[in-house]
Design a protein around this motif. Structure first.
Motif, PDB file in Angstrom:
ATOM      1  N   ALA A  71      44.978  45.245 117.121  1.00  0.00           N
ATOM      2  CA  ALA A  71      44.641  46.450 116.358  1.00  0.00           C
ATOM      3  C   ALA A  71      44.383  46.149 114.885  1.00  0.00           C
ATOM      4  CB  ALA A  71      45.760  47.476 116.483  1.00  0.00           C
ATOM      5  N   LEU A  72      45.004  45.110 114.361  1.00  0.00           N
ATOM      6  CA  LEU A  72      44.855  44.764 112.944  1.00  0.00           C
ATOM      7  C   LEU A  72      43.586  43.960 112.661  1.00  0.00           C
ATOM      8  CD1 LEU A  72      48.561  43.873 112.277  1.00  0.00           C
ATOM      9  CD2 LEU A  72      47.275  45.668 111.098  1.00  0.00           C
ATOM     10  N   GLU A  73      43.132  43.198 113.608  1.00  0.00           N
ATOM     11  CA  GLU A  73      42.021  42.283 113.380  1.00  0.00           C
ATOM     12  C   GLU A  73      40.726  42.962 112.927  1.00  0.00           C
ATOM     13  OE1 GLU A  73      41.581  38.110 115.464  1.00  0.00           O
ATOM     14  OE2 GLU A  73      40.436  39.637 116.516  1.00  0.00           O
ATOM     15  N   PRO A  74      40.357  44.129 113.460  1.00  0.00           N
ATOM     16  CA  PRO A  74      39.106  44.754 113.008  1.00  0.00           C
ATOM     17  C   PRO A  74      39.091  45.127 111.524  1.00  0.00           C
ATOM     18  CG  PRO A  74      39.810  45.712 115.081  1.00  0.00           C
ATOM     19  CD  PRO A  74      40.930  44.838 114.597  1.00  0.00           C
ATOM     20  N   HIS A  75      40.231  45.113 110.879  1.00  0.00           N
ATOM     21  CA  HIS A  75      40.284  45.429 109.450  1.00  0.00           C
ATOM     22  C   HIS A  75      39.934  44.208 108.608  1.00  0.00           C
ATOM     23  CE1 HIS A  75      42.020  49.423 110.037  1.00  0.00           C
ATOM     24  NE2 HIS A  75      42.534  48.881 111.116  1.00  0.00           N
ATOM     25  N   ARG A  76      39.340  43.206 109.249  1.00  0.00           N
ATOM     26  CA  ARG A  76      38.910  41.983 108.574  1.00  0.00           C
ATOM     27  C   ARG A  76      40.068  41.232 107.931  1.00  0.00           C
ATOM     28  NH1 ARG A  76      35.824  45.989 107.362  1.00  0.00           N
ATOM     29  NH2 ARG A  76      36.338  46.117 105.176  1.00  0.00           N
ATOM     30  N   ASN A  77      41.179  41.214 108.651  1.00  0.00           N
ATOM     31  CA  ASN A  77      42.361  40.536 108.158  1.00  0.00           C
ATOM     32  C   ASN A  77      42.562  39.206 108.868  1.00  0.00           C
ATOM     33  OD1 ASN A  77      43.561  42.684 106.461  1.00  0.00           O
ATOM     34  ND2 ASN A  77      43.530  43.780 108.396  1.00  0.00           N
ATOM     35  N   GLU A  78      43.280  38.343 108.203  1.00  0.00           N
ATOM     36  CA  GLU A  78      43.795  37.141 108.864  1.00  0.00           C
ATOM     37  C   GLU A  78      45.193  37.503 109.338  1.00  0.00           C
ATOM     38  OE1 GLU A  78      45.443  32.686 107.882  1.00  0.00           O
ATOM     39  OE2 GLU A  78      44.295  33.737 106.354  1.00  0.00           O
ATOM     40  N   ILE A  79      45.446  37.322 110.624  1.00  0.00           N
ATOM     41  CA  ILE A  79      46.744  37.687 111.192  1.00  0.00           C
ATOM     42  C   ILE A  79      47.429  36.439 111.712  1.00  0.00           C
ATOM     43  CG2 ILE A  79      47.923  39.017 112.993  1.00  0.00           C
ATOM     44  CD1 ILE A  79      44.604  40.240 112.196  1.00  0.00           C
ATOM     45  N   VAL A  80      48.725  36.343 111.420  1.00  0.00           N
ATOM     46  CA  VAL A  80      49.566  35.286 111.971  1.00  0.00           C
ATOM     47  C   VAL A  80      50.643  35.981 112.794  1.00  0.00           C
ATOM     48  CG1 VAL A  80      51.141  33.379 111.477  1.00  0.00           C
ATOM     49  CG2 VAL A  80      49.139  33.767 110.001  1.00  0.00           C
ATOM     50  N   GLY A  81      50.639  35.727 114.102  1.00  0.00           N
ATOM     51  CA  GLY A  81      51.634  36.299 114.996  1.00  0.00           C
ATOM     52  C   GLY A  81      52.698  35.272 115.312  1.00  0.00           C
ATOM     53  N   VAL A  82      53.953  35.683 115.221  1.00  0.00           N
ATOM     54  CA  VAL A  82      55.070  34.783 115.510  1.00  0.00           C
ATOM     55  C   VAL A  82      55.924  35.391 116.609  1.00  0.00           C
ATOM     56  CG1 VAL A  82      57.125  33.640 114.582  1.00  0.00           C
ATOM     57  CG2 VAL A  82      55.128  33.972 113.110  1.00  0.00           C
ATOM     58  N   ASP A  83      56.220  34.592 117.619  1.00  0.00           N
ATOM     59  CA  ASP A  83      57.120  35.015 118.688  1.00  0.00           C
ATOM     60  C   ASP A  83      57.676  33.760 119.339  1.00  0.00           C
ATOM     61  OD1 ASP A  83      57.265  37.986 120.287  1.00  0.00           O
ATOM     62  OD2 ASP A  83      58.095  36.248 121.338  1.00  0.00           O
ATOM     63  N   PHE A  84      58.866  33.880 119.917  1.00  0.00           N
ATOM     64  CA  PHE A  84      59.425  32.692 120.561  1.00  0.00           C
ATOM     65  C   PHE A  84      59.089  32.615 122.047  1.00  0.00           C
ATOM     66  CE2 PHE A  84      63.758  35.030 120.303  1.00  0.00           C
ATOM     67  CZ  PHE A  84      63.465  35.826 121.395  1.00  0.00           C
ATOM     68  N   CYS A  85      58.425  33.626 122.589  1.00  0.00           N
ATOM     69  CA  CYS A  85      58.061  33.622 124.001  1.00  0.00           C
ATOM     70  C   CYS A  85      56.626  33.103 124.150  1.00  0.00           C
ATOM     71  CB  CYS A  85      58.204  35.025 124.594  1.00  0.00           C
ATOM     72  SG  CYS A  85      57.838  35.051 126.359  1.00  0.00           S
ATOM     73  N   GLU A  86      56.516  31.850 124.528  1.00  0.00           N
ATOM     74  CA  GLU A  86      55.196  31.226 124.624  1.00  0.00           C
ATOM     75  C   GLU A  86      54.324  31.891 125.681  1.00  0.00           C
ATOM     76  OE1 GLU A  86      55.168  26.926 124.553  1.00  0.00           O
ATOM     77  OE2 GLU A  86      57.024  26.942 123.385  1.00  0.00           O
ATOM     78  N   ARG A  87      54.916  32.401 126.733  1.00  0.00           N
ATOM     79  CA  ARG A  87      54.132  33.082 127.778  1.00  0.00           C
ATOM     80  C   ARG A  87      53.437  34.324 127.200  1.00  0.00           C
ATOM     81  NH1 ARG A  87      51.083  35.291 129.874  1.00  0.00           N
ATOM     82  NH2 ARG A  87      50.855  36.077 131.957  1.00  0.00           N
ATOM     83  N   LEU A  88      54.153  35.094 126.381  1.00  0.00           N
ATOM     84  CA  LEU A  88      53.539  36.261 125.747  1.00  0.00           C
ATOM     85  C   LEU A  88      52.475  35.834 124.741  1.00  0.00           C
ATOM     86  CD1 LEU A  88      56.610  38.620 125.207  1.00  0.00           C
ATOM     87  CD2 LEU A  88      54.787  38.846 126.912  1.00  0.00           C
ATOM     88  N   LEU A  89      52.769  34.805 123.978  1.00  0.00           N
ATOM     89  CA  LEU A  89      51.799  34.325 122.980  1.00  0.00           C
ATOM     90  C   LEU A  89      50.498  33.849 123.628  1.00  0.00           C
ATOM     91  CD1 LEU A  89      53.967  32.305 120.427  1.00  0.00           C
ATOM     92  CD2 LEU A  89      52.804  34.487 120.057  1.00  0.00           C
ATOM     93  N   SER A  90      50.583  33.351 124.853  1.00  0.00           N
ATOM     94  CA  SER A  90      49.370  32.868 125.518  1.00  0.00           C
ATOM     95  C   SER A  90      48.364  33.997 125.740  1.00  0.00           C
ATOM     96  CB  SER A  90      49.713  32.188 126.847  1.00  0.00           C
ATOM     97  OG  SER A  90      50.177  33.138 127.797  1.00  0.00           O
ATOM     98  N   ASP A  91      48.814  35.247 125.753  1.00  0.00           N
ATOM     99  CA  ASP A  91      47.906  36.377 125.928  1.00  0.00           C
ATOM    100  C   ASP A  91      47.281  36.851 124.622  1.00  0.00           C
ATOM    101  OD1 ASP A  91      48.271  36.422 128.646  1.00  0.00           O
ATOM    102  OD2 ASP A  91      49.866  37.930 128.581  1.00  0.00           O
ATOM    103  N   VAL A  92      47.837  36.434 123.492  1.00  0.00           N
ATOM    104  CA  VAL A  92      47.301  36.877 122.200  1.00  0.00           C
ATOM    105  C   VAL A  92      45.849  36.438 122.040  1.00  0.00           C
ATOM    106  CG1 VAL A  92      47.543  36.759 119.685  1.00  0.00           C
ATOM    107  CG2 VAL A  92      49.593  36.935 121.123  1.00  0.00           C
ATOM    108  N   ALA A  93      45.550  35.209 122.357  1.00  0.00           N
ATOM    109  CA  ALA A  93      44.182  34.688 122.203  1.00  0.00           C
ATOM    110  C   ALA A  93      43.188  35.443 123.077  1.00  0.00           C
ATOM    111  CB  ALA A  93      44.137  33.197 122.517  1.00  0.00           C
ATOM    112  N   ASP A  94      43.643  35.959 124.213  1.00  0.00           N
ATOM    113  CA  ASP A  94      42.744  36.700 125.101  1.00  0.00           C
ATOM    114  C   ASP A  94      42.353  38.052 124.523  1.00  0.00           C
ATOM    115  OD1 ASP A  94      42.885  34.654 126.938  1.00  0.00           O
ATOM    116  OD2 ASP A  94      44.487  35.607 128.099  1.00  0.00           O
TER     117      ASP A  94
END
Length: 182
Positions: A71-94
């Motif tokens: 939701a934040l990306e269309p505002h032309r921002n650079e976003i850094v997401g941090v989480d310790f669950c690698e399985r959830l993080l694998s869906d961020v790129a999708d």
């Protein structure tokens, strides 16, 4: 009693399909994903409250599967997401583009240079921390923020009610009326 949240989220993420993104990150009410229109309303309200400016650098702590990063990306921002669950993080790129990067780390331990971010978001995660951890995390976040930056926390902090936030349409309407008035 201390809960091993990393083990909890790793186990949970392994059992929920990425095709159910709200269930994946426990955006549920009585074990069913909350209504997608309600969630979209929450996301829009959160993004508006965070007020990211064009080109802002945004840190999304406990980002899970990246629903807020998306939701934040269309505002032309650079976003850094941090989480310790690698399985959830694998869906961020999708669900995001090249302006979003992720870091697999415990937010209590991740470190950034001073004044690295314009905005920091911690959505629906604060209840997973003990009070001393919250104090340390807040101090660290303050150091990550640029002068004039902001830190938005979206949580239900009452542990007795944390699982029944929008348990009625009246509560939902009351929440949004109160926030739209501000």
């Amino acid at each position: 009693m201390t809960v091993d949240w990393k083990a909890f989220w790793d186990q949970h993420a392994a059992t929920v399909d990425s095709g159910e993104p709200l269930r994946q990150v426990h955006r549920v009410l009585q074990k069913h994903p909350i209504d997608s229109a309600l969630f979209e309303r929450l996301v829009k309200h959160t993004v508006a409250s965070l007020a990211p400016g064009s080109g802002h650098r945004v840190l999304d702590l406990c980002c899970g599967n990246g629903l807020f990063c998306e939701a934040l990306e269309p505002h032309r921002n650079e976003i850094v997401g941090v989480d310790f669950c690698e399985r959830l993080l694998s869906d961020v790129a999708d669900r995001t583009g090249e302006k979003t990067s992720t870091i697999a780390a415990d937010v209590r331990e991740v470190d950034f240079p001073a004044s690295s971010f314009d905005r920091v978001l911690l959505a629906a995660a604060l209840q997973h921390f003990e009070t001393p951890e919250v104090i340390r995390l807040f101090r660290r976040v303050a150091s990550f923020l640029k002068p004039g930056g902001s830190f938005l926390i979206t949580d239900i902090l009452d542990p007795d009610r944390r699982w029944s936030f929008f348990d009625s349409s009246e509560r939902e309407d009351q929440y949004f009326r109160a926030h739209e008035a501000n």
